[in-house]
Design a protein around this motif. Structure first.
Motif, PDB file in Angstrom:
ATOM      1  N   THR A 194     -65.486  -6.292 -21.767  1.00 61.01           N
ATOM      2  CA  THR A 194     -64.261  -6.583 -22.516  1.00 61.01           C
ATOM      3  C   THR A 194     -64.452  -7.606 -23.633  1.00 61.01           C
ATOM      4  N   LYS A 195     -65.614  -8.225 -23.703  1.00 59.37           N
ATOM      5  CA  LYS A 195     -65.834  -9.233 -24.745  1.00 59.37           C
ATOM      6  C   LYS A 195     -67.329  -9.380 -25.020  1.00 59.37           C
ATOM      7  N   GLY A 196     -67.639 -10.025 -26.127  1.00 61.67           N
ATOM      8  CA  GLY A 196     -69.018 -10.364 -26.451  1.00 61.67           C
ATOM      9  C   GLY A 196     -69.948  -9.173 -26.519  1.00 61.67           C
ATOM     10  N   LYS A 243     -68.551  -5.834 -24.918  1.00 57.07           N
ATOM     11  CA  LYS A 243     -67.591  -5.109 -25.761  1.00 57.07           C
ATOM     12  C   LYS A 243     -68.307  -4.383 -26.891  1.00 57.07           C
ATOM     13  N   PRO A 297     -58.437  -8.456 -20.432  1.00 55.89           N
ATOM     14  CA  PRO A 297     -58.543  -9.459 -21.495  1.00 55.89           C
ATOM     15  C   PRO A 297     -57.229  -9.719 -22.225  1.00 55.89           C
ATOM     16  N   ASP A 321     -55.924  -7.697 -24.345  1.00 54.97           N
ATOM     17  CA  ASP A 321     -56.026  -7.075 -25.660  1.00 54.97           C
ATOM     18  C   ASP A 321     -55.290  -5.745 -25.639  1.00 54.97           C
ATOM     19  N   THR A 361     -71.510 -15.370 -29.637  1.00 48.03           N
ATOM     20  CA  THR A 361     -70.324 -14.884 -28.936  1.00 48.03           C
ATOM     21  C   THR A 361     -69.402 -16.062 -28.644  1.00 48.03           C
ATOM     22  N   ASP A 362     -68.192 -15.754 -28.210  1.00 53.27           N
ATOM     23  CA  ASP A 362     -67.259 -16.814 -27.828  1.00 53.27           C
ATOM     24  C   ASP A 362     -67.820 -17.617 -26.648  1.00 53.27           C
TER      25      ASP A 362
END
Length: 258
Positions: free
Chosen positions: A16-18, A21, A42, A44, A185-186
């Motif tokens: 879902t991220k980084g 995703k 997430p 989103d 990434t975050d």
């Protein structure tokens, strides 16, 4: 090449991220039906892929997730084990408790073993499938000051991935690892911020120190998630049909060894 994964069902853990995703998006662009999983949604509203909330450090949740995918989409053709990370504090060996070691092993090794165990039988039954383990350059170049337990878990993941490939490649399943270096990434931003806070240093200083601890990065920058995803997209494709049992380091040239 753009639709070379049409008809394939892909599962990306931590998708879902980084990096996860970016990998999910890349496989979808290639035509795959992509399912992503993480502990929590997430939030989103524009999430492109089917999402299943699951904690794959728990066997029952892993089995339930695989059952749901099989019921809705059929057998999984591509598995990208991207879930991982570390919540251990910096400060070297002396600050790590049993719980820190156990958490890092669960997140970075045991979760991959658990989901592989749930999915490999169906791949063996149809004599095809691809599994990618997202590891880390720290598996070969441990950063003991801040990522000691994480690095050990990733080194174990690399060994496990090779072992699995030796056993299951003759049964039609390709298995490989991908070891990124520093990726923008975050999560990386938050990690660098925590290091800066702990050491009373600037973000620029801790970023430079971390790069130096890896031997420097000849590219002079962190990787982008899409650059890692591009490698994974190739490895799961028919174009990589003879590639198995390897660990691809993608670190901008940081690793000083052959």
């Amino acid at each position: 090449m753009e639709k070379e994964l049409t008809g394939k069902v892909a599962l990306v853990t931590g998708g879902t991220k980084g990096i996860g995703k970016a990998i999910a998006d890349r496989l979808s662009q290639a035509g795959a039906t992509v399912i992503v999983t993480a502990r929590n949604h997430p939030g989103d509203e524009n999430l492109k892929h089917h999402f299943i909330a699951a904690d794959i450090t728990i066997s029952s949740e892993t089995d339930k997730m695989v059952w749901e995918i099989n019921e809705k989409y059929g057998a999984i053709d591509i598995l990208v084990n991207n879930m991982g990370g570390s919540s251990s504090p910096s400060g070297g060996f002396g600050v790590l408790t049993d719980k820190h070691w156990e958490n890092d092993m669960q997140l970075n090794l045991h979760s991959a073993v658990r989901i592989d165990r749930a999915i490999l039988p169906q791949m063996v039954e149809k004599n095809s499938g691809v599994i990618i383990h997202v590891s880390s350059i720290t598996g070969a170049l441990p950063v003991y000051e801040s990522l000691g337990a994480y690095a050990v878990a990733k080194a174990a993941l690399n060994n496990y991935s090779k072992s699995l490939a030796k056993e299951f490649t003759p049964k039609g399943i390709r298995i490989a690892a991908v070891s990124p270096g520093m990726v923008k990434t975050d999560t990386m931003d938050a990690y660098l911020q925590s290091l800066a806070d702990t050491t009373a240093s600037s973000i620029e200083e801790v970023t430079r120190n971390l790069m130096n601890s890896l031997g420097g990065i000849p590219m002079g920058r962190m990787a982008l998630p899409d650059e890692i995803a591009e490698l994974v997209g190739f490895l799961v494709s028919p174009r990589a049909s003879y590639i198995t049992g390897v660990n691809y380091i993608i670190d901008g040239g940081a690793n000083p060894s052959l």
